[in-house]
Each structure stands twice: as structure tokens, then as C-alpha cells.
Motif scaffolding. Structure first.
Motif, PDB file in Angstrom:
ATOM      1  N   VAL A  51       0.861  -1.189   0.000  1.00  0.00           N
ATOM      2  CA  VAL A  51       0.000   0.000   0.000  1.00  0.00           C
ATOM      3  C   VAL A  51       0.894   1.235   0.000  1.00  0.00           C
ATOM      4  O   VAL A  51       1.777   1.365   0.852  1.00  0.00           O
ATOM      5  N   LEU A  52       0.677   2.135  -0.961  1.00  0.00           N
ATOM      6  CA  LEU A  52       1.301   3.447  -0.926  1.00  0.00           C
ATOM      7  C   LEU A  52       0.318   4.369  -0.220  1.00  0.00           C
ATOM      8  O   LEU A  52      -0.759   4.664  -0.749  1.00  0.00           O
ATOM      9  N   MET A  53       0.661   4.804   0.981  1.00  0.00           N
ATOM     10  CA  MET A  53      -0.292   5.425   1.900  1.00  0.00           C
ATOM     11  C   MET A  53       0.045   6.881   2.193  1.00  0.00           C
ATOM     12  O   MET A  53       1.140   7.194   2.667  1.00  0.00           O
ATOM     13  N   ASP A  54      -0.908   7.757   1.930  1.00  0.00           N
ATOM     14  CA  ASP A  54      -0.777   9.148   2.358  1.00  0.00           C
ATOM     15  C   ASP A  54      -1.088   9.215   3.851  1.00  0.00           C
ATOM     16  O   ASP A  54      -1.794   8.364   4.393  1.00  0.00           O
ATOM     17  N   ILE A  55      -0.557  10.228   4.528  1.00  0.00           N
ATOM     18  CA  ILE A  55      -0.835  10.391   5.953  1.00  0.00           C
ATOM     19  C   ILE A  55      -2.164  11.098   6.177  1.00  0.00           C
ATOM     20  O   ILE A  55      -3.024  10.627   6.920  1.00  0.00           O
ATOM     21  N   ARG A  56      -2.354  12.222   5.525  1.00  0.00           N
ATOM     22  CA  ARG A  56      -3.501  13.069   5.819  1.00  0.00           C
ATOM     23  C   ARG A  56      -4.645  12.769   4.872  1.00  0.00           C
ATOM     24  O   ARG A  56      -4.677  13.223   3.733  1.00  0.00           O
ATOM     25  N   MET A  57      -5.591  11.972   5.367  1.00  0.00           N
ATOM     26  CA  MET A  57      -6.764  11.586   4.583  1.00  0.00           C
ATOM     27  C   MET A  57      -7.996  11.657   5.476  1.00  0.00           C
ATOM     28  O   MET A  57      -7.892  11.528   6.691  1.00  0.00           O
ATOM     29  N   HIS A  79       2.207  -4.756   3.101  1.00  0.00           N
ATOM     30  CA  HIS A  79       3.305  -3.882   3.519  1.00  0.00           C
ATOM     31  C   HIS A  79       2.961  -2.438   3.160  1.00  0.00           C
ATOM     32  O   HIS A  79       2.587  -2.151   2.024  1.00  0.00           O
ATOM     33  N   VAL A  80       3.108  -1.545   4.140  1.00  0.00           N
ATOM     34  CA  VAL A  80       2.734  -0.145   3.956  1.00  0.00           C
ATOM     35  C   VAL A  80       3.968   0.718   3.746  1.00  0.00           C
ATOM     36  O   VAL A  80       4.925   0.650   4.520  1.00  0.00           O
ATOM     37  N   VAL A  81       3.922   1.533   2.698  1.00  0.00           N
ATOM     38  CA  VAL A  81       4.925   2.575   2.491  1.00  0.00           C
ATOM     39  C   VAL A  81       4.208   3.916   2.609  1.00  0.00           C
ATOM     40  O   VAL A  81       3.278   4.194   1.851  1.00  0.00           O
ATOM     41  N   ILE A  82       4.613   4.719   3.586  1.00  0.00           N
ATOM     42  CA  ILE A  82       4.025   6.042   3.758  1.00  0.00           C
ATOM     43  C   ILE A  82       4.597   6.984   2.705  1.00  0.00           C
ATOM     44  O   ILE A  82       5.814   7.073   2.530  1.00  0.00           O
ATOM     45  N   VAL A  83       3.735   7.675   1.990  1.00  0.00           N
ATOM     46  CA  VAL A  83       4.155   8.653   0.991  1.00  0.00           C
ATOM     47  C   VAL A  83       3.598  10.000   1.425  1.00  0.00           C
ATOM     48  O   VAL A  83       2.388  10.209   1.423  1.00  0.00           O
ATOM     49  N   THR A  84       4.492  10.906   1.822  1.00  0.00           N
ATOM     50  CA  THR A  84       4.062  12.146   2.437  1.00  0.00           C
ATOM     51  C   THR A  84       4.649  13.359   1.730  1.00  0.00           C
ATOM     52  O   THR A  84       5.678  13.272   1.063  1.00  0.00           O
ATOM     53  N   THR A  85       4.013  14.502   1.893  1.00  0.00           N
ATOM     54  CA  THR A  85       4.502  15.748   1.305  1.00  0.00           C
ATOM     55  C   THR A  85       5.706  16.269   2.073  1.00  0.00           C
ATOM     56  O   THR A  85       6.600  16.888   1.507  1.00  0.00           O
ATOM     57  N   PHE A  86       5.729  16.011   3.374  1.00  0.00           N
ATOM     58  CA  PHE A  86       6.762  16.576   4.235  1.00  0.00           C
ATOM     59  C   PHE A  86       7.703  15.498   4.730  1.00  0.00           C
ATOM     60  O   PHE A  86       7.274  14.485   5.266  1.00  0.00           O
ATOM     61  N   GLU A  87       8.999  15.762   4.591  1.00  0.00           N
ATOM     62  CA  GLU A  87      10.001  14.769   4.979  1.00  0.00           C
ATOM     63  C   GLU A  87       9.899  14.398   6.448  1.00  0.00           C
ATOM     64  O   GLU A  87      10.128  13.261   6.832  1.00  0.00           O
ATOM     65  N   LEU A  88       9.554  15.363   7.289  1.00  0.00           N
ATOM     66  CA  LEU A  88       9.482  15.087   8.716  1.00  0.00           C
ATOM     67  C   LEU A  88       8.067  15.321   9.243  1.00  0.00           C
ATOM     68  O   LEU A  88       7.866  15.931  10.272  1.00  0.00           O
ATOM     69  N   ASP A  89       7.093  14.829   8.520  1.00  0.00           N
ATOM     70  CA  ASP A  89       5.709  14.888   8.978  1.00  0.00           C
ATOM     71  C   ASP A  89       5.632  14.314  10.393  1.00  0.00           C
ATOM     72  O   ASP A  89       6.183  13.267  10.685  1.00  0.00           O
ATOM     73  N   GLU A  90       4.957  15.025  11.284  1.00  0.00           N
ATOM     74  CA  GLU A  90       4.934  14.624  12.692  1.00  0.00           C
ATOM     75  C   GLU A  90       4.320  13.253  12.910  1.00  0.00           C
ATOM     76  O   GLU A  90       4.570  12.609  13.931  1.00  0.00           O
ATOM     77  N   TYR A  91       3.537  12.771  11.951  1.00  0.00           N
ATOM     78  CA  TYR A  91       2.888  11.481  12.124  1.00  0.00           C
ATOM     79  C   TYR A  91       3.708  10.308  11.564  1.00  0.00           C
ATOM     80  O   TYR A  91       3.387   9.160  11.822  1.00  0.00           O
TER      81      TYR A  91
END
Length: 221
Positions: A51-57, A79-91
Motif C-alpha cells: 500500500v502506498l499510503m498518504d498520511i492526511r486523509m 506492507h505499507v509505504v508512507i508517501v508524504t509531502t513533508f520529509e518530517l511529517d509529525e505522524y
């Protein structure tokens, strides 16, 4: 065939990922979701490897969805891969601790995204480039209130040494070279450590190394 699900509330992002992955041999996008609850229903309905997973949904964010996947024995192969806009997203650190196998930033190179899917689908964790390591270093203080060394009681001294190097981001080949072992022996040690600590994957081992105090922020190779 590697079966991929895309979870992101932005239609254009999902479309871009789908177009990129569908053009690759051996990869199939089996479904898309715009929110956490929709994604969980999808992975319970369709066989999914990555799963390519965004954080903020909406309707269950990526953190919640990752926790749901990690907690469900029926989804152990997802298997989850987080794909985020911010390198150091707090989540992101919390998501990795919850069971994600790594993360990427959305402006990553296309070949790195494809590589991530293949690496994670093979059962490895996405620790290269060192972005996951850097995030854990910076946010390790928030992962636990205090070190929990008792978690390592089942490990031998050699296994603790290997786990320390895993926590520092070294590959099996690098561990073998550092400890004058064969790559197969290093891989065997890592597999035994994962079994003893009930770790989902290599990223989980990194988290345990930090939580137990075996590796501390600011370590030097």
C-alpha cells in the motif's frame, strides 16, 4: 505479480502513481482509496502486497489505517509505504512504529518509487536512502518515555551487536563486513532477531533498537 493499492485523497496523485506503476513489468495497481476506511475495506476485499499510503486523509488517516493493517493477522502480508509531502511529517514516526515498512516524500524520483514497491514487496524494509534513519534520530525522543532494555533479554550478545548495527541503518552486507561474517550469517542473525522480537520487518527492528536504548539519537557509524 506485485499487487499495489493506492491511498491518497488527491485524485491527481493517485492517477500519477497508477500511470507510473502500471507501466512497470510485474506490478499491478489493484485498487485506490481516498480515505482510511475505504482503504481498509479494499485490502480486506482484494489481495494486496503493498500500500502506498498518504498520511492526511479523511475517514481514517494514514496512521489509523496503518495501525489497522498491522493489528490484523489476516493482513500480515500487506506492507505499507508512507508517501508524504513533508520529509518530517509529525505522524510519520508513529506510522512506522505502528507497522509501516518505510516512507517516501512525494517529490521522490519515479525510479525510487518503483524501487520502493519492489523492495517492500520482497519483504525488506525501505531504509535507503537514510531518510527513515534520520527521522527516527530526530523523533526518537517521542517514541518512548524511557528506554525498555528488557525487550532484548532473549537476544545473545552477538544478536544485540547485530541489532545495534541494524538500528544504525546498515545493510546485511555492511553488517557482515563490520563483524567479519558471511552475508548469509548476517542475514540469519537478522532473521532470528526478528523472530525473537516478533518484528514485522527491518524498520520495526530499528524502532526496537531506539526504544530499548541500544541506539541513541546522534549515533555515529
Amino acid at each position: 505479480m506485485i499487487r499495489v493499492a493506492l491511498a491518497d485523497d488527491q485524485v491527481l496523485v493517485r492517477a500519477g502513481f497508477r500511470a507510473l506503476l502500471q507501466a512497470e513489468d510485474g506490478i499491478e495497481v489493484v485498487g485506490e482509496a481516498s480515505g482510511g476506511e475505504e482503504l481498509i475495506a479494499l485490502v480486506r476485499r482484494e489481495p494486496v502486497d503493498v500500500v502506498l499510503m498518504d498520511i492526511r486523509m479523511p475517514d481514517g488517516d494514514g496512521l489509523w489505517a496503518t495501525e489497522q493493517i498491522a493489528a490484523d493477522p489476516a493482513l500480515a502480508g500487506v506492507h505499507v509505504v508512507i508517501v508524504t509531502t513533508f520529509e518530517l511529517d509529525e505522524y510519520v514516526a508513529r506510522a512506522i512504529r505502528a507497522g509501516a515498512s518505510g516512507f517516501l516524500v512525494k517529490d521522490t524520483e519515479p525510479e525510487d518509487l518503483v524501487r520502493a514497491v519492489r523492495v517492500v514487496a520482497s519483504g525488506e524494509a525501505l531504509l535507503s536512502p537514510g531518510i527513515t534513519k534520520r527521522l527516527l534520530e530526530r523523533m526518537a525522543v517521542g517514541l518512548r518515555d524511557a528506554p525498555d532494555a528488557e525487550r532484548l533479554a532473549a537476544l545473545t550478545e552477538r544478536e544485540r551487536e547485530v541489532l545495534r548495527l541494524v538500528g544504525q541503518g546498515l545493510t546485511n552486507d555492511e553488517i557482515a563486513e563490520r563483524l567479519f561474517l558471511s552475508p548469509l550469517t548476517a542475514k540469519t542473525h537478522v532473521s532470528r532477531i526478528m523472530a525473537k522480537l516478533h518484528a514485522r520487518d527491518r524498520v520495526h527492528l530499528v524502532v526496537v533498537a531506539y526504544e530499548s536504548g541500544l541506539v541513541a539519537p546522534g549515533w555515529q557509524q
